[in-house]
Write an enzyme that holds these catalytic residues in place. Structure first.
Site, short mmCIF file in Angstrom:
data_model
loop_
_atom_site.label_atom_id
_atom_site.label_comp_id
_atom_site.label_asym_id
_atom_site.label_seq_id
_atom_site.Cartn_x
_atom_site.Cartn_y
_atom_site.Cartn_z
N CYS A 1 0.81 -1.23 0.00
CA CYS A 1 0.00 0.00 0.00
C CYS A 1 0.84 1.27 0.00
CB CYS A 1 -0.95 0.02 1.19
SG CYS A 1 -2.19 -1.27 1.10
N HIS B 1 -3.15 7.68 1.88
CA HIS B 1 -3.55 6.35 1.43
C HIS B 1 -4.92 6.05 2.04
CE1 HIS B 1 -3.89 2.18 0.69
NE2 HIS B 1 -3.64 1.81 1.93
N ASN C 1 -10.13 0.16 -0.21
CA ASN C 1 -8.66 0.27 -0.21
C ASN C 1 -8.13 -0.32 -1.52
OD1 ASN C 1 -5.91 -0.01 0.20
ND2 ASN C 1 -6.10 -0.81 2.28
O1 UT7 Z 1 -3.73 -0.53 3.56
C1 UT7 Z 1 -2.80 -1.11 4.42
C2 UT7 Z 1 -2.98 -0.61 5.76
N1 UT7 Z 1 -4.15 -1.20 6.36
C3 UT7 Z 1 -4.76 -0.55 7.31
O2 UT7 Z 1 -4.36 0.52 7.68
C4 UT7 Z 1 -5.94 -1.27 7.96
C5 UT7 Z 1 -5.85 -1.08 9.44
N2 UT7 Z 1 -6.89 -1.74 10.18
C6 UT7 Z 1 -8.20 -1.38 10.11
O3 UT7 Z 1 -8.58 -0.58 9.30
C7 UT7 Z 1 -9.15 -1.96 11.12
O4 UT7 Z 1 -8.42 -2.68 12.09
C8 UT7 Z 1 -10.23 -2.88 10.53
C9 UT7 Z 1 -11.23 -2.10 9.71
C10 UT7 Z 1 -9.56 -3.96 9.69
C11 UT7 Z 1 -11.01 -3.59 11.66
O5 UT7 Z 1 -11.58 -2.63 12.54
P1 UT7 Z 1 -11.42 -2.82 14.12
O6 UT7 Z 1 -12.16 -1.75 14.76
O7 UT7 Z 1 -9.94 -2.90 14.40
O8 UT7 Z 1 -12.18 -4.19 14.39
P2 UT7 Z 1 -11.60 -5.57 14.97
O9 UT7 Z 1 -10.78 -6.25 13.94
O10 UT7 Z 1 -11.02 -5.33 16.32
O11 UT7 Z 1 -12.95 -6.36 15.13
C12 UT7 Z 1 -13.97 -5.97 16.06
C13 UT7 Z 1 -15.03 -7.04 16.06
C14 UT7 Z 1 -14.50 -8.45 16.24
O12 UT7 Z 1 -15.46 -9.16 16.99
P3 UT7 Z 1 -15.24 -9.42 18.57
O13 UT7 Z 1 -13.93 -10.16 18.67
O14 UT7 Z 1 -15.19 -8.06 19.20
O15 UT7 Z 1 -16.44 -10.20 18.93
C15 UT7 Z 1 -14.44 -9.00 14.86
O16 UT7 Z 1 -14.56 -10.40 14.83
O17 UT7 Z 1 -15.69 -7.04 14.78
C16 UT7 Z 1 -15.64 -8.36 14.22
N3 UT7 Z 1 -15.53 -8.24 12.77
C17 UT7 Z 1 -16.59 -8.06 11.98
N4 UT7 Z 1 -17.91 -7.95 12.25
C18 UT7 Z 1 -18.73 -7.76 11.22
C19 UT7 Z 1 -14.42 -8.26 12.01
N5 UT7 Z 1 -14.75 -8.09 10.71
C20 UT7 Z 1 -16.09 -7.96 10.68
C21 UT7 Z 1 -17.00 -7.75 9.64
N6 UT7 Z 1 -18.31 -7.66 9.97
N7 UT7 Z 1 -16.63 -7.63 8.35
#
Ligand code: UT7
Length: 320
Positions: free
Chosen positions: A115, A247, A277
């Site tokens: 990225c 980005h 993205n």
């Molecule tokens: O381009 C390269 C650079 N990349 C980035 O900068 C991406 C950086 N990361 C992010 O943007 C975020 O971490 C995400 C958008 C990927 C995820 O957001 P988050 O607020 O960090 O969520 P999380 O991964 O901590 O997940 C929270 C909850 C989890 O459930 P529990 O464990 O709290 O019960 C996940 O299992 O949301 C759940 N979850 C989902 N729920 C519904 C994860 N993906 C999904 C989904 N739909 N698609």
């Protein structure tokens, strides 16, 4: 002083638009439009059609950039393509684009920094132009991430889209152009955002894996640090920035950086809501959109920043 002036930007998005609800239904994902919007800001993404590739989309973006700059393809003597989804291991996607544009001179190669690829490519192009190795360069970010998605992994497959963006750079005397680029990498974090396997290991193209929350934490810290590094290298401060061109991975990261710099929201380019993205393509795509809307003015200071697999991260400052 000779600088690499950004003459124009162009973009290409494949025709198919898929909303969050459509994506969830298509792959039977346990997710919701509300979750995806709230956690990432994404509403929809574009997906390449079966015959479309990084090179076909990159060529389309390059054509738009050249037309907008009023530059003929025959004037281009360097093509640098940032992609982690090339048409094939070799030849470089850049030479496919070169041929598609009818260019038979100069040089063309690919570069991989995930990225952060466009920032890396801009830095390399800037060095080559200022060294006199080329006069007019195409710097292209082009990606088909839909081909490396694990459609059963809801935590990543909702986040990415396909597209291409390109800029035309020209070595010119004057104040306008790239002021500096600041690149970083730390391979200790290679496994928190990577593609499993590839032609040099498993013999097959693999799928993307991301530890999202971990990458998120690195993004907040490392992007702040590199933005500070870029500005202080020129004795500039946040108040000097006209446009933040980030980005496009997550709207929360983008808005957080805008607030940190004290920029009003309309000075921060945002496409992640519509494009998702698109990795190395996201910055030039955002620039192409801003150019089409006539947003950049002579003298404006653009601050570009990105972080991605590697980990790699970086920032570039450019005077429009
Ligand atoms: O381009 C390269 C650079 N990349 C980035 O900068 C991406 C950086 N990361 C992010 O943007 C975020 O971490 C995400 C958008 C990927 C995820 O957001 P988050 O607020 O960090 O969520 P999380 O991964 O901590 O997940 C929270 C909850 C989890 O459930 P529990 O464990 O709290 O019960 C996940 O299992 O949301 C759940 N979850 C989902 N729920 C519904 C994860 N993906 C999904 C989904 N739909 N698609």
């Amino acid at each position: 002083m000779i600088r690499s002036r950004i003459l124009s930007a162009g973009g290409y998005l494949p025709a198919e638009v898929v909303t969050n609800d459509e994506l969830a239904a298509r792959h039977g994902l346990d997710t919701s439009d509300a979750w995806i919007r709230e956690r990432s800001g994404i509403r929809q993404r574009h997906f390449a059609a079966p015959g479309e590739t990084a090179s076909s989309m990159g060529a389309a973006a390059a054509r738009e950039a050249l037309t907008r700059a009023g530059i003929g393809a025959e004037e281009v003597d360097a093509i640098i393509v940032a992609t982690s989804t090339p048409d094939s291991s070799f030849p470089a996607t850049a030479v496919r684009i070169q041929a598609a544009l009818g260019i038979t001179r100069g040089f063309a190669f690919d570069l991989l920094a995930a990225c952060t690829g466009f920032i890396y490519a801009l830095a390399v192009a800037d060095s080559l132009l200022r060294a006199g190795s080329a006069r007019t360069a195409l710097v292209i970010g082009t990606e088909t991430y839909s081909r490396i998605m694990d459609w059963s992994d809801r935590s990543t497959c909702v986040l990415f889209g396909d597209g291409a963006g390109a800029v035309v750079l020209r070595a010119e005397e004057g104040e306008a152009g790239i002021l500096s680029c600041h690149l970083h990498a730390d391979g200790r974090y290679a496994d928190i955002l990577h593609v499993e396997g590839g032609p040099g290991s498993t013999g097959t193209a693999g799928l993307l894996r991301m530890a999202g929350p971990e990458v998120f934490k690195h993004a907040v810290n490392k992007l702040s640090a590199v933005v500070e590094e870029a500005l202080s290298a020129h004795g500039l401060g946040p108040q000097d920035v006209s446009w933040l061109v980030p980005h496009q991975a997550n709207l929360r990261i983008i808005r957080g950086m805008g607030r940190k710099l004290g920029l009003p929201e309309e000075r921060v380019l945002v496409t992640v809501d519509r494009h998702a993205n698109t990795s190395a393509a996201s910055i030039p795509l955002a620039m192409a959109e801003a150019m089409a809307e006539g947003r950049f003015r002579p003298g404006d200071l653009l601050l570009m920043e990105a972080i991605g697999g590697g980990l790699t991260w970086g920032a570039c400052l450019a005077r429009w």
